[in-house]
Design an enzyme around this catalytic site. Structure first.
Site, short mmCIF file in Angstrom:
data_model
loop_
_atom_site.label_atom_id
_atom_site.label_comp_id
_atom_site.label_asym_id
_atom_site.label_seq_id
_atom_site.Cartn_x
_atom_site.Cartn_y
_atom_site.Cartn_z
CE LYS A 52 -3.85 -2.61 2.07
NZ LYS A 52 -4.61 -2.80 3.24
CD GLN A 96 -3.12 -4.77 6.53
OE1 GLN A 96 -3.21 -3.69 5.84
NE2 GLN A 96 -3.82 -5.64 6.01
CG ASP A 119 -9.22 -0.25 5.20
OD1 ASP A 119 -8.96 -0.55 3.87
OD2 ASP A 119 -8.45 -0.46 5.77
#
Ligand code: NAD
Length: 291
Positions: A52, A96, A119
Protein backbone atom coordinates in the site's frame (compact mmCIF):
# COMPACT_ATOMS: atom_id res chain seq x y z
CA UNK A 1 -13.40 -17.86 -20.79
CA UNK A 2 -11.89 -14.46 -20.12
CA UNK A 3 -9.62 -13.60 -17.22
CA UNK A 4 -10.62 -10.59 -15.12
CA UNK A 5 -7.11 -9.23 -14.83
CA UNK A 6 -6.49 -7.29 -11.62
CA UNK A 7 -3.10 -6.19 -12.86
CA UNK A 8 -4.52 -4.47 -15.96
CA UNK A 9 -7.50 -2.86 -14.20
CA UNK A 10 -5.55 -1.71 -11.15
CA UNK A 11 -2.89 -0.25 -13.44
CA UNK A 12 -5.56 1.73 -15.31
CA UNK A 13 -6.99 3.03 -12.02
CA UNK A 14 -3.53 3.99 -10.78
CA UNK A 15 -2.57 5.75 -14.03
CA UNK A 16 -5.71 7.85 -13.82
CA UNK A 17 -5.08 8.71 -10.15
CA UNK A 18 -1.44 9.56 -10.90
CA UNK A 19 -2.55 12.04 -13.55
CA UNK A 20 -5.21 13.59 -11.30
CA UNK A 21 -2.71 13.88 -8.43
CA UNK A 22 -0.22 15.61 -10.71
CA UNK A 23 -2.90 18.11 -11.78
CA UNK A 24 -3.93 18.64 -8.16
CA UNK A 25 -0.39 19.44 -7.06
CA UNK A 26 0.24 21.66 -10.11
CA UNK A 27 -2.83 23.68 -9.19
CA UNK A 28 -1.37 24.31 -5.73
CA UNK A 29 -3.58 21.89 -3.78
CA UNK A 30 -2.20 19.61 -1.11
CA UNK A 31 -0.83 16.14 -1.86
CA UNK A 32 -3.18 13.29 -0.84
CA UNK A 33 -1.79 11.65 2.29
CA UNK A 34 -2.48 8.13 3.59
CA UNK A 35 -1.45 7.11 7.11
CA UNK A 36 -1.23 3.38 7.85
CA UNK A 37 -0.99 1.75 11.25
CA UNK A 38 0.65 -1.66 11.47
CA UNK A 39 0.71 -3.63 14.72
CA UNK A 40 3.06 -6.59 15.20
CA UNK A 41 4.98 -8.64 12.66
CA UNK A 42 2.37 -10.73 10.85
CA UNK A 43 4.03 -11.64 7.52
CA UNK A 44 0.92 -11.16 5.36
CA UNK A 45 0.05 -7.83 7.04
CA UNK A 46 3.64 -6.59 6.54
CA UNK A 47 3.40 -7.43 2.84
CA UNK A 48 0.01 -5.76 2.40
CA UNK A 49 1.05 -2.55 4.17
CA UNK A 50 4.37 -2.37 2.31
CA UNK A 51 2.50 -2.71 -0.95
CA UNK A 52 0.00 0.00 0.00
CA UNK A 53 2.84 2.40 0.91
CA UNK A 54 4.72 1.58 -2.33
CA UNK A 55 1.59 2.16 -4.41
CA UNK A 56 1.05 5.54 -2.74
CA UNK A 57 4.58 6.56 -3.68
CA UNK A 58 4.13 5.37 -7.26
CA UNK A 59 1.14 7.59 -7.89
CA UNK A 60 2.46 10.63 -6.04
CA UNK A 61 0.59 10.36 -2.72
CA UNK A 62 2.28 11.01 0.56
CA UNK A 63 2.25 8.11 3.01
CA UNK A 64 3.12 7.64 6.67
CA UNK A 65 3.59 4.26 8.30
CA UNK A 66 3.17 4.04 12.06
CA UNK A 67 4.37 0.75 13.58
CA UNK A 68 3.68 -0.74 16.99
CA UNK A 69 4.95 -3.89 18.69
CA UNK A 70 2.36 -6.67 19.02
CA UNK A 71 2.38 -6.10 22.82
CA UNK A 72 1.30 -2.46 22.44
CA UNK A 73 -1.34 -1.08 24.77
CA UNK A 74 -4.72 -0.37 23.11
CA UNK A 75 -4.60 3.20 24.43
CA UNK A 76 -1.42 3.93 22.47
CA UNK A 77 -3.07 2.98 19.20
CA UNK A 78 -6.11 5.04 20.14
CA UNK A 79 -3.90 8.04 20.90
CA UNK A 80 -2.22 7.67 17.50
CA UNK A 81 -5.63 7.61 15.78
CA UNK A 82 -6.82 10.67 17.69
CA UNK A 83 -3.71 12.52 16.48
CA UNK A 84 -4.25 11.45 12.87
CA UNK A 85 -7.94 12.36 13.08
CA UNK A 86 -7.05 15.99 13.83
CA UNK A 87 -3.97 16.23 11.61
CA UNK A 88 -5.08 18.39 8.65
CA UNK A 89 -2.37 16.99 6.43
CA UNK A 90 -3.65 13.40 6.76
CA UNK A 91 -6.52 12.52 4.43
CA UNK A 92 -6.87 8.79 4.93
CA UNK A 93 -6.25 6.46 7.88
CA UNK A 94 -6.03 2.71 7.66
CA UNK A 95 -5.39 0.21 10.41
CA UNK A 96 -4.14 -3.07 9.01
CA UNK A 97 -6.25 -5.96 10.32
CA UNK A 98 -6.15 -8.37 12.05
CA UNK A 99 -5.00 -6.76 15.31
CA UNK A 100 -3.59 -8.78 18.22
CA UNK A 101 -6.30 -10.43 20.34
CA UNK A 102 -5.95 -8.01 23.30
CA UNK A 103 -6.93 -5.04 21.11
CA UNK A 104 -10.55 -4.41 20.19
CA UNK A 105 -10.81 -3.95 16.41
CA UNK A 106 -14.28 -2.52 16.90
CA UNK A 107 -13.05 0.19 19.29
CA UNK A 108 -10.16 1.10 17.01
CA UNK A 109 -12.24 1.28 13.81
CA UNK A 110 -15.02 3.24 15.48
CA UNK A 111 -12.51 5.85 16.61
CA UNK A 112 -11.35 6.70 13.08
CA UNK A 113 -12.86 9.92 11.75
CA UNK A 114 -15.43 8.64 9.19
CA UNK A 115 -14.21 11.32 6.73
CA UNK A 116 -10.74 9.68 6.84
CA UNK A 117 -11.94 6.06 6.96
CA UNK A 118 -10.57 5.05 3.55
CA UNK A 119 -11.02 1.34 4.30
CA UNK A 120 -14.76 2.03 4.57
CA UNK A 121 -15.18 -0.01 7.76
CA UNK A 122 -16.64 2.66 10.08
CA UNK A 123 -20.31 2.03 10.96
CA UNK A 124 -21.22 5.51 9.64
CA UNK A 125 -19.77 4.65 6.23
CA UNK A 126 -21.30 1.16 6.23
CA UNK A 127 -24.68 2.79 6.98
CA UNK A 128 -24.23 5.25 4.11
CA UNK A 129 -23.26 2.38 1.81
CA UNK A 130 -26.45 0.50 2.71
CA UNK A 131 -28.52 3.60 1.95
CA UNK A 132 -26.68 4.21 -1.32
CA UNK A 133 -25.31 7.57 -0.13
CA UNK A 134 -21.88 8.82 -1.28
CA UNK A 135 -19.23 7.33 1.00
CA UNK A 136 -16.01 5.32 1.12
CA UNK A 137 -16.89 1.79 0.03
CA UNK A 138 -14.97 -1.03 1.73
CA UNK A 139 -11.85 -1.50 -0.38
CA UNK A 140 -12.18 -5.14 -1.47
CA UNK A 141 -15.86 -4.99 -2.50
CA UNK A 142 -15.19 -1.62 -4.17
CA UNK A 143 -12.31 -3.23 -6.07
CA UNK A 144 -14.64 -5.99 -7.27
CA UNK A 145 -17.13 -3.39 -8.54
CA UNK A 146 -14.36 -1.53 -10.39
CA UNK A 147 -13.36 -4.79 -12.03
CA UNK A 148 -16.92 -5.69 -13.11
CA UNK A 149 -17.31 -2.17 -14.46
CA UNK A 150 -14.03 -2.26 -16.38
CA UNK A 151 -15.04 -5.44 -18.21
CA UNK A 152 -18.60 -4.12 -18.68
CA UNK A 153 -20.06 -7.26 -17.14
CA UNK A 154 -23.85 -7.27 -17.16
CA UNK A 155 -25.16 -7.55 -13.59
CA UNK A 156 -28.79 -6.38 -13.87
CA UNK A 157 -31.24 -9.15 -12.97
CA UNK A 158 -28.47 -11.69 -12.42
CA UNK A 159 -28.42 -14.06 -9.49
CA UNK A 160 -25.29 -13.34 -7.45
CA UNK A 161 -24.25 -15.94 -4.89
CA UNK A 162 -21.84 -14.65 -2.26
CA UNK A 163 -20.03 -17.20 -0.08
CA UNK A 164 -18.93 -15.58 3.17
CA UNK A 165 -20.58 -12.90 5.33
CA UNK A 166 -17.64 -11.03 6.89
CA UNK A 167 -17.99 -7.31 7.53
CA UNK A 168 -15.09 -6.55 5.21
CA UNK A 169 -15.98 -8.64 2.16
CA UNK A 170 -19.01 -10.95 2.03
CA UNK A 171 -21.67 -8.76 3.61
CA UNK A 172 -20.72 -5.47 1.89
CA UNK A 173 -20.37 -7.02 -1.58
CA UNK A 174 -23.78 -8.69 -1.13
CA UNK A 175 -25.31 -5.28 -0.34
CA UNK A 176 -23.48 -3.49 -3.16
CA UNK A 177 -24.53 -6.04 -5.78
CA UNK A 178 -28.16 -5.63 -4.70
CA UNK A 179 -28.17 -1.82 -5.00
CA UNK A 180 -30.21 -0.11 -7.70
CA UNK A 181 -27.20 0.99 -9.76
CA UNK A 182 -24.48 -0.42 -11.97
CA UNK A 183 -22.75 -2.71 -11.08
CA UNK A 184 -25.71 -3.97 -9.08
CA UNK A 185 -29.38 -4.80 -9.50
CA UNK A 186 -28.57 -8.43 -8.78
CA UNK A 187 -30.74 -10.83 -6.83
CA UNK A 188 -28.32 -11.80 -4.09
CA UNK A 189 -28.01 -14.92 -1.98
CA UNK A 190 -25.51 -14.67 0.86
CA UNK A 191 -24.14 -18.01 2.08
CA UNK A 192 -22.08 -18.84 5.16
CA UNK A 193 -20.81 -21.68 7.29
CA UNK A 194 -24.37 -22.70 8.30
CA UNK A 195 -25.85 -22.67 4.80
CA UNK A 196 -27.55 -25.90 3.74
CA UNK A 197 -27.36 -27.10 0.12
CA UNK A 198 -24.53 -24.75 -0.77
CA UNK A 199 -23.73 -26.64 -3.97
CA UNK A 200 -27.34 -26.31 -5.25
CA UNK A 201 -27.35 -22.59 -4.44
CA UNK A 202 -24.00 -22.01 -6.16
CA UNK A 203 -25.28 -23.83 -9.25
CA UNK A 204 -27.95 -21.10 -9.55
CA UNK A 205 -25.34 -18.35 -9.51
CA UNK A 206 -24.82 -16.27 -12.62
CA UNK A 207 -22.17 -14.50 -10.57
CA UNK A 208 -20.37 -16.24 -7.69
CA UNK A 209 -18.19 -14.34 -5.22
CA UNK A 210 -16.12 -16.76 -3.15
CA UNK A 211 -14.90 -15.09 0.05
CA UNK A 212 -14.55 -17.73 2.72
CA UNK A 213 -10.79 -18.31 3.04
CA UNK A 214 -10.82 -22.04 2.22
CA UNK A 215 -8.35 -22.90 -0.56
CA UNK A 216 -9.95 -24.35 -3.72
CA UNK A 217 -13.31 -24.75 -1.98
CA UNK A 218 -15.42 -23.87 -5.04
CA UNK A 219 -15.18 -26.84 -7.37
CA UNK A 220 -16.36 -27.29 -10.96
CA UNK A 221 -19.47 -29.29 -9.94
CA UNK A 222 -20.70 -26.22 -8.00
CA UNK A 223 -20.55 -23.82 -10.95
CA UNK A 224 -22.92 -23.53 -13.91
CA UNK A 225 -21.75 -22.96 -17.47
CA UNK A 226 -20.87 -19.33 -18.29
CA UNK A 227 -20.90 -18.13 -14.69
CA UNK A 228 -18.81 -15.13 -13.67
CA UNK A 229 -16.56 -16.21 -10.79
CA UNK A 230 -14.84 -13.74 -8.47
CA UNK A 231 -12.27 -15.32 -6.16
CA UNK A 232 -11.51 -13.20 -3.11
CA UNK A 233 -9.66 -15.87 -1.11
CA UNK A 234 -6.01 -15.47 -0.20
CA UNK A 235 -4.46 -18.30 1.77
CA UNK A 236 -0.74 -18.90 2.19
CA UNK A 237 0.20 -22.56 1.70
CA UNK A 238 3.74 -23.73 2.59
CA UNK A 239 5.63 -24.38 -0.65
CA UNK A 240 9.36 -25.12 -0.51
CA UNK A 241 9.71 -24.54 -4.26
CA UNK A 242 8.90 -20.83 -3.83
CA UNK A 243 11.47 -18.26 -2.79
CA UNK A 244 9.04 -16.89 -0.20
CA UNK A 245 8.42 -20.42 1.17
CA UNK A 246 4.69 -20.27 0.43
CA UNK A 247 2.21 -20.25 -2.44
CA UNK A 248 -0.97 -18.16 -2.54
CA UNK A 249 -4.22 -20.06 -3.08
CA UNK A 250 -7.67 -18.69 -3.78
CA UNK A 251 -11.05 -20.11 -2.75
CA UNK A 252 -11.70 -21.45 -6.26
CA UNK A 253 -10.33 -24.60 -7.90
CA UNK A 254 -9.19 -22.44 -10.81
CA UNK A 255 -7.89 -25.23 -13.08
CA UNK A 256 -11.24 -27.03 -13.19
CA UNK A 257 -13.67 -24.14 -12.69
CA UNK A 258 -12.21 -21.70 -15.23
CA UNK A 259 -13.15 -23.70 -18.38
CA UNK A 260 -16.84 -23.40 -17.38
CA UNK A 261 -16.79 -19.65 -16.74
CA UNK A 262 -17.48 -16.67 -18.96
CA UNK A 263 -15.17 -14.62 -16.72
CA UNK A 264 -13.00 -15.49 -13.74
CA UNK A 265 -10.46 -13.73 -11.50
CA UNK A 266 -7.11 -15.44 -10.92
CA UNK A 267 -5.31 -15.64 -7.55
CA UNK A 268 -2.88 -13.98 -7.35
CA UNK A 269 -3.42 -11.17 -9.87
CA UNK A 270 -7.15 -10.65 -9.36
CA UNK A 271 -9.12 -9.10 -6.51
CA UNK A 272 -6.05 -8.51 -4.31
CA UNK A 273 -4.60 -5.94 -6.71
CA UNK A 274 -8.01 -4.26 -7.00
CA UNK A 275 -8.25 -3.85 -3.23
CA UNK A 276 -5.21 -1.58 -3.25
CA UNK A 277 -6.51 0.36 -6.26
CA UNK A 278 -9.81 0.92 -4.43
CA UNK A 279 -8.00 2.10 -1.31
CA UNK A 280 -6.10 4.65 -3.42
CA UNK A 281 -9.39 5.80 -5.00
CA UNK A 282 -10.84 6.32 -1.52
CA UNK A 283 -7.75 8.21 -0.34
CA UNK A 284 -7.94 10.53 -3.33
CA UNK A 285 -11.66 11.08 -2.67
CA UNK A 286 -10.89 11.81 1.00
CA UNK A 287 -8.35 14.46 -0.03
CA UNK A 288 -11.03 16.10 -2.18
CA UNK A 289 -13.34 16.57 0.82
CA UNK A 290 -11.05 19.43 1.90
CA UNK A 291 -10.24 20.94 -1.50
P1 NAD B 1 -13.71 -14.42 7.47
O1 NAD B 1 -12.97 -15.57 8.04
O2 NAD B 1 -13.96 -13.21 8.29
O3 NAD B 1 -15.11 -14.91 6.93
C1 NAD B 1 -15.25 -16.11 6.25
C2 NAD B 1 -16.71 -16.33 5.96
O4 NAD B 1 -16.82 -17.53 5.22
C3 NAD B 1 -17.58 -16.45 7.19
O5 NAD B 1 -18.68 -15.58 7.05
C4 NAD B 1 -18.04 -17.90 7.20
O6 NAD B 1 -19.38 -18.05 7.62
C5 NAD B 1 -17.90 -18.29 5.74
N1 NAD B 1 -17.56 -19.70 5.60
C6 NAD B 1 -16.55 -20.37 6.19
N2 NAD B 1 -16.58 -21.68 5.85
C7 NAD B 1 -17.63 -21.83 5.02
C8 NAD B 1 -18.19 -22.93 4.34
N3 NAD B 1 -17.66 -24.15 4.44
N4 NAD B 1 -19.27 -22.73 3.56
C9 NAD B 1 -19.83 -21.50 3.44
N5 NAD B 1 -19.33 -20.40 4.07
C10 NAD B 1 -18.25 -20.58 4.86
O7 NAD B 1 -12.94 -14.06 6.14
P2 NAD B 1 -12.75 -12.69 5.30
O8 NAD B 1 -12.00 -11.72 6.10
O9 NAD B 1 -14.03 -12.30 4.65
O10 NAD B 1 -11.78 -13.26 4.17
C11 NAD B 1 -12.16 -14.30 3.30
C12 NAD B 1 -10.99 -14.63 2.39
O11 NAD B 1 -10.73 -13.49 1.58
C13 NAD B 1 -9.68 -14.92 3.11
O12 NAD B 1 -8.96 -15.86 2.36
C14 NAD B 1 -8.97 -13.60 3.10
O13 NAD B 1 -7.56 -13.73 3.17
C15 NAD B 1 -9.38 -13.07 1.77
N6 NAD B 1 -9.35 -11.62 1.62
C16 NAD B 1 -8.82 -11.17 0.48
C17 NAD B 1 -8.80 -9.82 0.24
C18 NAD B 1 -8.25 -9.34 -1.07
O14 NAD B 1 -7.85 -8.20 -1.17
N7 NAD B 1 -8.24 -10.18 -2.10
C19 NAD B 1 -9.28 -8.92 1.18
C20 NAD B 1 -9.84 -9.42 2.34
C21 NAD B 1 -9.88 -10.79 2.56
Amino acid sequence: MQILDGKIVSQAVKESLKQKTKELIQSGKKTPHLAAILVGNNGASETYVASKVKNCEEIGFKSTLIRFESTVDEQMIMDAIRKLNTDDDVDGILVQLPLPKHISEEKIINLINPDKDVDGFHPVNIGKMIQGLPTFLPATPYGILLMLEHYKIETKGKHAVVIGRSNIVGRPISILLSRNTYPGNCTVTICHSHTHNLKEICLQGDIIVAALGKPEFLTADMVKENAVVVDVGITRIPDASKKSGFAIKGDVDFANVSPKCSYITPVPGGVGMMTIAALLMNTFAASQLKN
